[in-house]
Design a protein around this motif. Structure first.
Motif, PDB file in Angstrom:
ATOM      1  N   TRP A 113       2.604  -7.891   2.472  1.00 28.45           N
ATOM      2  CA  TRP A 113       3.392  -6.665   2.370  1.00 28.45           C
ATOM      3  C   TRP A 113       3.000  -5.636   3.431  1.00 28.45           C
ATOM      4  CZ3 TRP A 113       7.866  -5.356   0.548  1.00 28.45           C
ATOM      5  CH2 TRP A 113       8.448  -6.138  -0.455  1.00 28.45           C
ATOM      6  N   LEU A 114       1.749  -5.555   3.789  1.00 31.89           N
ATOM      7  CA  LEU A 114       1.359  -4.628   4.855  1.00 31.89           C
ATOM      8  C   LEU A 114       1.999  -5.035   6.176  1.00 31.89           C
ATOM      9  CD1 LEU A 114      -2.407  -4.093   3.964  1.00 31.89           C
ATOM     10  CD2 LEU A 114      -0.570  -2.395   3.792  1.00 31.89           C
ATOM     11  N   TRP A 132      -5.633   2.808   3.759  1.00 30.36           N
ATOM     12  CA  TRP A 132      -5.162   1.792   2.822  1.00 30.36           C
ATOM     13  C   TRP A 132      -6.125   1.647   1.649  1.00 30.36           C
ATOM     14  CZ3 TRP A 132      -1.746  -0.381   0.243  1.00 30.36           C
ATOM     15  CH2 TRP A 132      -1.953  -1.576  -0.443  1.00 30.36           C
ATOM     16  N   ASN A 133      -7.394   1.882   1.865  1.00 30.20           N
ATOM     17  CA  ASN A 133      -8.368   1.792   0.782  1.00 30.20           C
ATOM     18  C   ASN A 133      -8.042   2.773  -0.343  1.00 30.20           C
ATOM     19  OD1 ASN A 133      -9.850  -0.243   2.017  1.00 30.20           O
ATOM     20  ND2 ASN A 133     -11.274   1.176   3.010  1.00 30.20           N
ATOM     21  N   LYS A 134      -7.583   3.971   0.028  1.00 25.54           N
ATOM     22  CA  LYS A 134      -7.205   4.946  -1.002  1.00 25.54           C
ATOM     23  C   LYS A 134      -5.979   4.466  -1.774  1.00 25.54           C
ATOM     24  CE  LYS A 134      -5.654   9.680  -1.861  1.00 25.54           C
ATOM     25  NZ  LYS A 134      -6.356   9.708  -3.165  1.00 25.54           N
ATOM     26  N   TRP A 135      -4.951   4.028  -1.054  1.00 23.27           N
ATOM     27  CA  TRP A 135      -3.745   3.512  -1.717  1.00 23.27           C
ATOM     28  C   TRP A 135      -4.136   2.408  -2.698  1.00 23.27           C
ATOM     29  CZ3 TRP A 135       1.771   3.551   0.169  1.00 23.27           C
ATOM     30  CH2 TRP A 135       2.026   4.606   1.071  1.00 23.27           C
ATOM     31  N   HIS A 136      -4.949   1.486  -2.214  1.00 26.22           N
ATOM     32  CA  HIS A 136      -5.315   0.323  -3.022  1.00 26.22           C
ATOM     33  C   HIS A 136      -6.099   0.741  -4.270  1.00 26.22           C
ATOM     34  CE1 HIS A 136      -7.450  -3.403  -4.145  1.00 26.22           C
ATOM     35  NE2 HIS A 136      -6.414  -4.024  -3.610  1.00 26.22           N
ATOM     36  N   ASN A 147       6.013   0.013  -6.512  1.00 27.89           N
ATOM     37  CA  ASN A 147       6.132   1.355  -5.952  1.00 27.89           C
ATOM     38  C   ASN A 147       5.252   1.512  -4.709  1.00 27.89           C
ATOM     39  OD1 ASN A 147       7.455   3.796  -6.088  1.00 27.89           O
ATOM     40  ND2 ASN A 147       6.281   4.600  -7.800  1.00 27.89           N
ATOM     41  N   VAL A 148       4.084   0.876  -4.718  1.00 26.28           N
ATOM     42  CA  VAL A 148       3.231   0.904  -3.530  1.00 26.28           C
ATOM     43  C   VAL A 148       3.991   0.348  -2.333  1.00 26.28           C
ATOM     44  CG1 VAL A 148       1.210  -0.150  -2.440  1.00 26.28           C
ATOM     45  CG2 VAL A 148       1.025   0.789  -4.747  1.00 26.28           C
ATOM     46  N   TRP A 149       4.605  -0.820  -2.525  1.00 26.96           N
ATOM     47  CA  TRP A 149       5.247  -1.474  -1.377  1.00 26.96           C
ATOM     48  C   TRP A 149       6.567  -0.821  -1.012  1.00 26.96           C
ATOM     49  CZ3 TRP A 149       1.357  -3.138   0.631  1.00 26.96           C
ATOM     50  CH2 TRP A 149       0.373  -3.848  -0.045  1.00 26.96           C
ATOM     51  N   PHE A 150       7.198  -0.154  -1.961  1.00 26.82           N
ATOM     52  CA  PHE A 150       8.413   0.602  -1.630  1.00 26.82           C
ATOM     53  C   PHE A 150       8.087   1.744  -0.666  1.00 26.82           C
ATOM     54  CE2 PHE A 150      12.041   3.412  -2.385  1.00 26.82           C
ATOM     55  CZ  PHE A 150      13.096   2.510  -2.499  1.00 26.82           C
ATOM     56  N   ASN A 151       6.890   2.304  -0.813  1.00 28.81           N
ATOM     57  CA  ASN A 151       6.489   3.455   0.002  1.00 28.81           C
ATOM     58  C   ASN A 151       5.570   3.108   1.172  1.00 28.81           C
ATOM     59  OD1 ASN A 151       7.479   6.029  -1.538  1.00 28.81           O
ATOM     60  ND2 ASN A 151       6.656   4.711  -3.133  1.00 28.81           N
ATOM     61  N   ALA A 152       5.137   1.856   1.253  1.00 36.03           N
ATOM     62  CA  ALA A 152       4.125   1.475   2.236  1.00 36.03           C
ATOM     63  C   ALA A 152       4.504   1.707   3.694  1.00 36.03           C
ATOM     64  CB  ALA A 152       3.723   0.012   2.030  1.00 36.03           C
ATOM     65  N   CYS A 175       5.229   4.311   4.952  1.00 35.72           N
ATOM     66  CA  CYS A 175       4.630   5.602   5.305  1.00 35.72           C
ATOM     67  C   CYS A 175       3.233   5.447   5.900  1.00 35.72           C
ATOM     68  CB  CYS A 175       4.581   6.519   4.088  1.00 35.72           C
ATOM     69  SG  CYS A 175       6.187   7.142   3.542  1.00 35.72           S
ATOM     70  N   LEU A 176       2.570   4.326   5.650  1.00 34.51           N
ATOM     71  CA  LEU A 176       1.268   4.075   6.264  1.00 34.51           C
ATOM     72  C   LEU A 176       1.371   3.955   7.776  1.00 34.51           C
ATOM     73  CD1 LEU A 176      -0.223   1.439   3.807  1.00 34.51           C
ATOM     74  CD2 LEU A 176      -1.405   3.534   4.511  1.00 34.51           C
ATOM     75  N   TYR A 177       2.535   3.546   8.256  1.00 33.07           N
ATOM     76  CA  TYR A 177       2.713   3.223   9.672  1.00 33.07           C
ATOM     77  C   TYR A 177       3.795   4.065  10.343  1.00 33.07           C
ATOM     78  CZ  TYR A 177       0.361  -0.916   7.824  1.00 33.07           C
ATOM     79  OH  TYR A 177      -0.519  -1.761   7.199  1.00 33.07           O
TER      80      TYR A 177
END
Length: 550
Positions: free
Chosen positions: A179-180, A404-408, A425-430, A432-434
């Motif tokens: 997913w990342l 990513w450690n915080k998200w996880h 929900n994590v992957w719907f918003n992921a 935003c990490l990039y």
């Protein structure tokens, strides 16, 4: 905030760089975007696509909105710091009042999102309005920048949502890596098409504050000194920011299904995880109550076990169906969660029954019905406009955590007690990490000396997309506002959901817009209408199917 859209959601819930005049506490007097003078609107017949979209709402009331809807295009600055520079075009609709003489006013409406198409929300709101409201007001819909019929239309990767997607998982290394990688590729695709260095740098100019300034430009193009507004879901955030930045321009404003201003946006999606889990478990209890219809278990725990067992089975082998045209659709564990999440958005016979019946169909090997309800195409791509704009707005309204450690760690913690949608929900918003666009600083809602005192809010206590605590926070922040609460209801956005009782939700909505009448108390409580029951036809059909299987 996953799928924060009132008309669907989708399924899902779920702003230094704002540009002009220190927008963290701007007012109409200090935000220089108010100086931009738009061309007047020229209303004309709508395109065939818009008329076809409006026809979906012809049956909601006595007026055929598809026959009276009008359209106009409005050019606005891409960047309000450079009002004479590059322009983009917003698509507007007007569903005109049916009374004699001049209209009482124009109500600008927004359905939420970010990413909700608003041009067609106008005729929907109009069709659901009471006869008195239809006689009094024109309803103005608009597609915000990047959305729907506005140009340019933001799309990044139309194959992104093809089914079956990698399993959401629960934080395992393989699921995370898949997913990342997928999320990073999506963010890069958006940047290549609409980022800095592209023909049109839309990604740096699609924050909430940009749409708020567009709303003010629409007000001027309509020729009004003040803006009358109805915003639902994310549309409430547009409204509260507008009231802060342009407080003297607020006419009558209704906010329905309210975004809490302090959790924009990373914390907001964590709040949703708990709330949706609670609502889905309630839905499982409803299914159990009608076990004689759906046969999925006669207790909430048994239905819960069936659902999560089904999710595990689909992770091993997705359910697929090929229709008569040769199109293939599939349901994996992700598609199942995303689909049934809609049941957590609203109390509805149509939604609750159709999803329960589809789960029952899987149990009786009716793959066509199961995939027909929850399935997503495996090839051919889909319009990712809503998802693209959702990310473009939320990822730049404010800076999301880049660790990513915080998200996880946060997701692992939440998932222990609220597993339903946490990792989805994590992957719907992921992305935003990039996300490669300049993040802004959110407007400090309510921080203006001229804050209007006449804002009317509506909220259900069990709303999962915009939890009740956020509405209470906003009500406190918008000093002088009034709040109508529907106790015990699980519906996201409660106006026009059928509560036509005297003293019911819609009576407060009408009294406010027609007469300027606010509730006598600061907060008033309205009882919910009650949970739906399965239609008799479903009970007969399911029973017959079960007898055949036995």
């Amino acid at each position: 905030m996953k799928k924060l859209v009132v008309v669907a959601a989708t399924a899902g819930l779920g702003m230094t760089g704002l540009g002009l005049a220190g927008a963290t506490s701007a007012s109409a007097a200090t935000d220089t975007s108010d100086a931009f003078r738009p061309a007047s609107l020229s209303w004309h017949a709508c395109s065939a696509d818009i008329v076809a979209g409006a026809k979906a709402y012809d049956g909601l009331g006595p007026v055929q909105v598809s026959k009276i809807i009008q359209c106009a295009e409005l050019q606005v600055p891409l960047d309000y710091a450079h009002p004479n520079g590059q322009k983009i075009t917003l698509e507007l609709t007007r569903t005109p009042h049916q009374g004699t003489g001049a209209a009482k006013g124009d109500i600008l409406v927004n359905p939420g999102g970010p990413g909700g198409e608003g041009a067609l929300f106008g005729p929907r709101v109009y069709a659901q309005n009471s006869a008195a409201m239809q006689k009094a007001y024109n309803v103005i819909g608009f597609d915000p920048r990047g959305i729907g019929f506005s140009t340019p239309k933001l799309t990044c990767d139309e194959n992104y949502s093809n089914a079956p997607r990698p399993e959401y998982g629960t934080g395992g290394k393989a699921d995370d890596a898949a997913w990342l990688k997928k999320s990073k590729a999506y963010a890069q695709a958006c940047y290549q098409k609409f980022g800095r260095g592209s023909k049109l740098d839309l990604l740096d100019h699609i924050k909430t504050i940009d749409s708020v300034r567009d709303m003010n430009t629409i007000r001027k193009a309509l020729g009004h000194k003040k803006l009358d507004y109805y915003g639902a879901s994310y549309g409430t955030y547009l409204g509260q920011v507008y009231a802060t930045v342009f407080p003297k321009r607020v006419g009558r404003m209704v906010l329905d299904g309210n975004v809490g201003p302090k959790h924009v946006w990373y914390e907001a999606q964590l709040d949703q995880d708990y709330a949706f889990d609670k609502n889905i478990e309630y839905y499982f209890g409803w299914i159990a109550k009608y076990d004689n219809v759906y046969h999925l278990g006669n207790t909430q725990a048994k239905v819960h076990k069936f659902f999560y067992g089904l999710q595990a089975s689909l992770a091993k082998k997705a359910a697929t169906f090929t229709d008569s045209s040769g199109a293939v659709s599939a349901v994996g564990p992700d598609e199942l969660v995303d689909g049934i999440q809609t049941a957590g958005y609203r109390r509805s016979q149509a939604v609750w029954n159709s999803y329960a019946a589809a789960l029952a169909a899987y149990k009786t090997n009716n793959v066509e019905k199961f995939v027909g309800t929850f399935g997503v195409q495996t090839t051919g791509g889909s319009d990712d406009n809503e998802f693209a704009v959702y990310n473009a707005v939320q990822c730049t309204d404010t800076q999301w955590p880049l660790s990513w450690n915080k998200w996880h760690a946060d997701a692992v913690k939440v998932n222990k007690t609220a597993p339903f949608e946490t990792w989805g929900n994590v992957w719907f918003n992921a992305p935003c990490l990039y996300w490669n666009a300049k993040a802004g600083t959110p407007v400090k809602v309510g921080q203006t000396k001229d804050l209007p005192k006449n804002i009317l809010m509506f909220q259900a206590t069990e709303d999962a997309a915009t939890p009740y605590a956020g509405a209470l926070e906003l009500h406190k922040t918008l000093k002088g506002s009034h709040l109508v609460v529907q106790d015990g209801d699980r519906t996201h956005c409660i106006v026009h959901r059928g509560d036509l009782r005297p003293g019911g939700v819609d009576s407060y909505f009408d009294a406010y817009f027609l007469n300027g009448t606010l509730p006598k108390q600061d907060t008033v409580h309205v009882s919910q209408l009650g949970d739906p029951t399965p239609p008799a036809s479903t009970a007969k059909a399911t029973s017959a199917k079960s007898e055949v299987v036995k």
